[in-house]
Design an enzyme around this catalytic site. Structure first.
Site, PDB file in Angstrom:
ATOM      1  N   CYS A  46      38.939  39.249  51.624  1.00 34.81           N
ATOM      2  CA  CYS A  46      37.772  39.443  50.726  1.00 34.81           C
ATOM      3  C   CYS A  46      36.817  38.325  51.116  1.00 34.81           C
ATOM      4  CB  CYS A  46      38.171  38.863  49.279  1.00 34.81           C
ATOM      5  SG  CYS A  46      38.978  37.426  49.284  1.00 34.81           S
ATOM      6  N   SER A 101      36.907  28.650  55.817  1.00 30.58           N
ATOM      7  CA  SER A 101      37.006  29.300  54.705  1.00 30.58           C
ATOM      8  C   SER A 101      35.948  28.753  53.748  1.00 30.58           C
ATOM      9  CB  SER A 101      38.505  29.400  54.102  1.00 30.58           C
ATOM     10  OG  SER A 101      39.260  29.867  55.158  1.00 30.58           O
ATOM     11  N   ASP A 107      45.540  29.328  50.343  1.00 27.87           N
ATOM     12  CA  ASP A 107      46.857  29.500  50.723  1.00 27.87           C
ATOM     13  C   ASP A 107      47.282  30.860  50.986  1.00 27.87           C
ATOM     14  OD1 ASP A 107      46.835  29.996  48.142  1.00 27.87           O
ATOM     15  OD2 ASP A 107      48.120  28.747  47.424  1.00 27.87           O
ATOM     16  N   GLN A 112      47.864  36.756  55.082  1.00 29.76           N
ATOM     17  CA  GLN A 112      46.798  37.682  55.527  1.00 29.76           C
ATOM     18  C   GLN A 112      46.858  38.085  56.929  1.00 29.76           C
ATOM     19  OE1 GLN A 112      43.593  36.082  53.499  1.00 29.76           O
ATOM     20  NE2 GLN A 112      43.549  37.505  51.593  1.00 29.76           N
ATOM     21  N   GLY A 177      44.939  46.087  40.562  1.00 26.24           N
ATOM     22  CA  GLY A 177      45.426  46.032  41.974  1.00 26.24           C
ATOM     23  C   GLY A 177      46.643  45.015  41.883  1.00 26.24           C
ATOM     24  N   TYR A 178      47.518  45.408  42.758  1.00 27.99           N
ATOM     25  CA  TYR A 178      48.929  44.483  42.795  1.00 27.99           C
ATOM     26  C   TYR A 178      49.178  44.361  44.428  1.00 27.99           C
ATOM     27  CZ  TYR A 178      53.022  42.452  41.360  1.00 27.99           C
ATOM     28  OH  TYR A 178      54.151  41.458  41.158  1.00 27.99           O
ATOM     29  N   GLY A 179      47.997  44.105  45.209  1.00 31.29           N
ATOM     30  CA  GLY A 179      48.371  43.711  46.594  1.00 31.29           C
ATOM     31  C   GLY A 179      48.589  42.097  46.737  1.00 31.29           C
ATOM     32  N   ALA A 180      48.197  41.540  47.707  1.00 35.82           N
ATOM     33  CA  ALA A 180      48.383  40.155  47.924  1.00 35.82           C
ATOM     34  C   ALA A 180      47.640  39.209  46.935  1.00 35.82           C
ATOM     35  CB  ALA A 180      48.054  39.975  49.326  1.00 35.82           C
ATOM     36  N   GLY A 182      46.158  40.347  44.005  1.00 36.85           N
ATOM     37  CA  GLY A 182      46.663  40.843  42.499  1.00 36.85           C
ATOM     38  C   GLY A 182      48.114  40.013  42.352  1.00 36.85           C
TER      39      GLY A 182
END
EC number: 1.2.1.70
Length: 399
Positions: A46, A101, A107, A112, A177-180, A182
């Protein structure tokens, strides 16, 4: 050469969206880029989009090739940076440790980068140089976190969104969304006070959590539940808008956090009087209370990055002579196998001890005589002193 082409972190979100790569296009993009480079890894989150590559032959048009492969408008080149070799290596090491960043010390970046490397590995778009670099970078990131103990003061876009949502009085949450990102947001919500949590996914079976206050709903039914929540956190990998302004209630105060790039939330939502919308740039500007503490700790542990940079440089230099080492070992095998065959054929016809001595002496002479021959040749060419120094190091210091 190793290089990285990336989008500058200070570039506005609307430009970053145009230079993003959605997950479902990773593998096809890797294959296209592999046609122009020897190795490729795509890192797209993102907050950043970066393409790491390596090639042996000089390619001065590499940036244009990358833009073309990814269907990016070359007018946006000014919004990117390009580092080579030492700078590229240093950049990756700093990124994986949480530097450079928008959210200092985040974290999520370690996992990623690990995921980006694993995708490249499964797509066979890495082999020697990037394979070793990313292995070392991941190890560096883990050691940096262990030594700095950043896990005691974790921070991410997900944690900031949840904390800010609570500050706005949020008790009923929805996570799309339920990725990293979410799953991390859900973790933070479950760890604190809340009344109700709706998790919106396309495949409900991916959520293996159990809590009486939690409801898992199908993506197509999300609009029915907007009226029941006061905080929405959206972090899907969809290439299009998933939260439309016309679907949101008009007379209920809601705070919405859009953590996705490209954005999940319709820009018209920003103009709704009862809704507060924060995109990833807004969230990154929120200076959480532990920011300065993390910065001090991270700067005190820069030696970890320096250590792994030295190790990788050492590996690169020694790997350049790897083919010669293989050939030397093959030559050694030829020398001893030829004499071993002779020994096996004659050990019953001659004195074994005398034969063994002859064979061992012959093996020794194979190298000594060649060294003497090379030393004489190099002496005649004016390079005798350098040659002698190497021969002394090989033979005189051998035990």
């Amino acid at each position: 050469m190793i290089g990285v082409l990336g989008v500058k972190t200070e570039v506005k979100l609307d430009i970053r969206e145009k230079l993003s790569i959605i997950p479902k296009r990773y593998e096809s993009s890797l294959m296209k880029l592999k046609e122009k480079c020897d190795e490729v890894v795509i890192l797209s989150t993102c907050n950043r989009t970066e393409v790491y590559y390596s090639y042996k032959k000089h390619n001065e048009n590499i940036i244009s090739h990358i833009f073309k492969c990814l269907n990016w408008d070359e007018n946006y080149k000014k919004y990117t940076f390009h580092y080579k070799d030492d700078e590229a290596i240093n950049h990756l090491m700093r990124v994986i440790c949480g530097f450079d960043s928008l959210i200092l010390g985040e974290d999520q970046i370690l996992s990623q980068i690990k995921q980006a490397y694993e995708i490249a590995l499964s797509s066979k778009s890495v082999n020697r140089d990037l394979n070793k670099l990313f292995q070392m970078a991941i190890t560096c990131g883990k050691e940096f976190r262990n030594k700095s103990q950043l896990y005691k003061i974790p921070v991410s876009s997900a944690s900031i969104a949840v904390n800010e949502g609570r500050k706005h009085g949020g008790k009923n949450f929805m996570v799309l969304g339920y990725g990293a990102v979410g799953s991390l947001a859900v973790k933070y919500i479950l760890s604190g006070e809340f009344d109700k949590l709706y998790i919106v996914v396309r495949n409900p079976s991916v959520v293996d959590l159990r809590d009486d206050r939690m409801t898992i709903i199908n993506f197509n039914e999300r609009g029915k539940y907007y009226k029941d929540v006061d905080c929405i956190i959206s972090c899907t990998s969809a290439p299009h808008v998933v939260v439309d302004a016309f679907e949101l209630p008009k007379h209920k105060n809601i705070v919405v956090y859009d953590l996705a790039v490209p954005r999940d939330v319709d820009e018209e939502v920003r103009y709704m009087k009862n809704v507060k919308l924060y995109d990833i740039d807004n969230i990154s500007c929120i200076n959480d209370e532990n920011c300065s503490k993390r910065e001090d700790i991270m700067n005190n542990n820069l030696f970890v990055i320096e250590k792994y940079e030295r190790e990788f440089e050492k590996w690169r230099k020694t790997s350049e002579i790897s083919p010669h080492i293989v050939n030397l070992k093959k030559k050694g095998d030829e020398v001893y196998k030829k004499r071993l065959t002779t020994f096996k054929n004659k050990k019953y016809t001659k004195d074994v001890d005398a034969l063994a001595e002859i064979m061992l002496k012959s093996t020794s002479n194979a190298y000594i005589n060649k060294a003497i021959e090379v030393l004489k040749e190099e002496q005649l060419k004016g390079r005798g002193e350098e040659c002698l120094r190497i021969i002394e190091k090989i033979f005189y210091s051998a035990q």
